[in-house]
Design an enzyme around this catalytic site. Structure first.
Site, PDB file in Angstrom:
ATOM      1  N   GLU A 414      -3.060  -5.965  11.387  1.00  0.00           N
ATOM      2  CA  GLU A 414      -3.925  -5.411  10.346  1.00  0.00           C
ATOM      3  C   GLU A 414      -4.853  -6.496   9.840  1.00  0.00           C
ATOM      4  OE1 GLU A 414      -2.021  -3.590   6.975  1.00  0.00           O
ATOM      5  OE2 GLU A 414      -0.738  -2.353   8.217  1.00  0.00           O
TER       6      GLU A 414
HETATM    7  C1  NOJ Z   1      -0.985  -2.957   4.356  1.00  0.00           C
HETATM    8  C2  NOJ Z   1      -0.399  -1.621   4.695  1.00  0.00           C
HETATM    9  O1  NOJ Z   1       0.455  -1.781   5.794  1.00  0.00           O
HETATM   10  C3  NOJ Z   1      -1.442  -0.564   5.021  1.00  0.00           C
HETATM   11  O2  NOJ Z   1      -0.803   0.662   5.150  1.00  0.00           O
HETATM   12  C4  NOJ Z   1      -2.529  -0.552   3.983  1.00  0.00           C
HETATM   13  O3  NOJ Z   1      -3.482   0.434   4.278  1.00  0.00           O
HETATM   14  C5  NOJ Z   1      -3.163  -1.935   3.932  1.00  0.00           C
HETATM   15  N1  NOJ Z   1      -2.167  -2.915   3.559  1.00  0.00           N
HETATM   16  C6  NOJ Z   1      -4.304  -2.032   2.937  1.00  0.00           C
HETATM   17  O4  NOJ Z   1      -3.801  -2.012   1.658  1.00  0.00           O
END
Ligand code: NOJ
Length: 553
Positions: A414
């Site tokens: 991410e």
């Molecule tokens: C981490 C989380 O895993 C994800 O679900 C979320 O959208 C992002 N942070 C942004 O806050």
């Protein structure tokens, strides 16, 4: 991601920083202003991500059971504007559409999560398996593979079956380890012939801290000082068990990899010549990423966590540490249970030492760390309150992983940025800037020798952003949530990311600037489309009993 109680600390210190110390620090000292033109190693995997509860919708369709997020979001006052994930992006009904967006981007991989209660409605495998849920993921996986997109699957992105919460207390209870293992085994059995990249948990830090300590996330428990540590303890054991299950029962035939996705902000000492700040910043990272990574790579919690929580627990009159401990057998069972490490990273903090006297604070995850978080008011903060753009922190975090955990194989699971509430701007120049700079810092980290194999932009679509509801948009694609059909529109960042992918990096300054210019030029036509669709759907909405029936993209 950061709980509100941490914001207030930050905000106080932003002011202090503005008033007293601007000239005390040389912000350029980190040597992060230069851009590195160059390409990524051959075979580097580019992707985008999502998670089940955030995008699927269909919360009660086709035999799905309730998750803790269904129940939590239906309680008034828990989520911004009382939004829910009931229909979200309707991803459950839009496999083909969404895979074509991925094809448009030329993604190498797509990261998504499997909803446990969609497969096993009560969470307990012997109760019932929902074949319709299996069919949905079968279809998604098959479409991805037909489009030459590798599925990267997370088993737990926060949506615990509600029955397990009610019956056992969820992650407070050790019985979750076996239930989760059974769910994971079902996934390996049904999907493992096609899925080769598995992640047990996504961001267990949030599950533990926000689910069981601050209560901002489902299941909303406020077990201050103990809840997060106990949840994390069981999650780590569950992760290890699932890794061993895969290793002994499935790896031979399926030849896949099992990792975990951990999140971590970088913590930089406020004053790099002050030993106390250096130690506080180290503690910040150890209590964040190290809490989970150290047991998995080295078999036990970071020494500094054991020392701080242990000492404070004793001062508070607890007989033993509030941080549970692993037996010698558990340590060796947990150590080494990671074929690759997933890293979710968004932002950075400056950290300074700050004592939280034990008696007064009563003990919590936050006060156990004895530190304060600060931000530089000059850092851009285009979206979420907690998300400052500090690209150089990413390179530092990646180098930290390399040096602490023996240079493991890393997939960035991410990374991305949101935009301010109710923003309908598709020309997201600030997101282009964020991606450009963060991806570049990752490239520098690879040059430093960090073993990063892939990158996942967060997220493919705008979606349900947990307690913030739909007010924070992280997507490369804009989703019109007011339209029942949830049409998707490309933001300018789609064009930019697409070029990064097709060039496998940043060829030269002229080209990269060109991409950016072109991306921003083309998005104005998407903006017009969206505005027209909105006008149209408003007219429709004003006419009784008529809903727009087709996507207008
Ligand atoms: C981490 C989380 O895993 C994800 O679900 C979320 O959208 C992002 N942070 C942004 O806050």
């Amino acid at each position: 991601m950061l709980p509100r109680c941490a914001f207030s600390v930050c905000h106080v210190f932003v002011l202090v920083l503005c008033l007293s110390s601007a000239e005390d620090f040389d912000w350029t000292k980190n040597g992060h202003s230069s851009f590195h033109y160059g390409t990524f190693p051959a075979g580097f995997s580019w992707g985008a991500g999502s998670s089940a509860y955030q995008t699927e919708g269909a919360w009660d369709k086709d035999g799905k059971g309730l998750s803790i997020w269904d129940v939590f979001s239906h309680k008034k006052g828990k989520i911004q504007r009382n939004d829910t994930g009931d229909s979200s992006c309707e991803g459950y009904h839009k496999i083909k559409d969404d895979v074509s967006l991925m094809k448009e981007l030329k993604l190498n991989h797509y990261r998504f999560s499997i909803s446990w209660p969609r497969l096993i409605p009560t969470g307990i495998k012997s109760d019932h398996i929902n074949e319709k849920g299996i069919q949905y993921y079968d279809e998604l996986i098959n479409h991805l593979l037909e489009s030459k997109i590798t599925p990267v699957v997370t088993l737990y992105h926060w949506d615990l079956p509600q029955v397990l919460q009610e019956k056992y207390g969820g992650w407070q209870n050790i019985s979750m380890v076996n239930h989760f293992n059974e769910f994971a085994s079902l996934c390996f059995e049904r999907f493992g012939n096609r899925v080769k990249y598995w992640m047990t948990f996504n961001n267990p830090w949030s599950v533990a801290v926000e689910g069981y300590e601050t209560g901002e996330h489902a299941p909303g428990l406020r077990l201050k000082g103990t809840g997060a540590y106990r949840a994390a303890h069981h999650i780590i054991k569950a992760h290890a068990k699932v890794w061993h299950t895969y290793d002994t029962q499935w790896r031979g035939k399926q030849k896949g990899l099992v990792g975990i996705s951990l999140s971590g902000d970088w913590g930089e000492p406020v004053d790099i010549s002050n030993q106390k700040d250096i130690e506080a910043a180290e503690r910040y990272v150890q209590f964040f990423l190290g809490w989970f990574a150290t047991p998995i790579f080295h078999g036990d919690y970071p020494q500094v966590m054991k020392d701080f929580v242990g000492r404070k627990s004793v001062q508070q009159g607890h007989g033993t540490s509030r941080l549970p401990s692993f037996s010698p057998q558990e340590k060796s069972y947990i150590k080494g249970t990671c074929d690759f490490l997933g890293i979710g990273h968004f932002t950075t903090r400056y950290i300074t030492q700050k004592n939280h006297p034990s008696a007064r604070s009563g003990g919590s995850y936050f006060t156990d760390r004895d530190l304060a978080e600060l931000v530089d008011p000059r850092w851009p903060d285009p979206g979420s309150e907690w998300l400052y753009s500090v690209p150089w922190g990413f390179r530092r975090l990646l180098n930290f992983v390399k040096s602490q955990y023996g240079n493991p194989m890393i997939y960035v699971t991410e990374n991305g940025v949101s935009e301010k509430m109710l923003c309908t701007e598709l020309c997201d120049d600030w997101r282009i800037q964020y991606f450009k700079d963060y991806i570049n810092e990752m490239l520098k980290a690879i040059k430093d020798g960090v073993n990063v194999k892939g990158y996942t932009a967060w997220s493919l679509l705008d979606k349900f952003e947990w307690d913030e509801g739909y007010s924070e948009r992280f997507g490369l694609y804009y989703v019109d949530f007011r339209n029942k059909n949830k049409p998707r529109y490309p933001k300018a960042s789609v064009q930019f990311y697409k070029r990064v992918i097709s060039s496998n990096g940043f060829p030269n300054q002229r080209e990269v600037e060109n991409w950016r210019r072109k991306a921003v030029e083309t998005c104005s036509s998407s903006n017009q489309l969206l505005a027209a669709a909105r006008r149209k759907s408003k007219e429709h909405a004003e006419m009784p009993k008529v809903w727009p029936m087709h996507d207008e993209v």
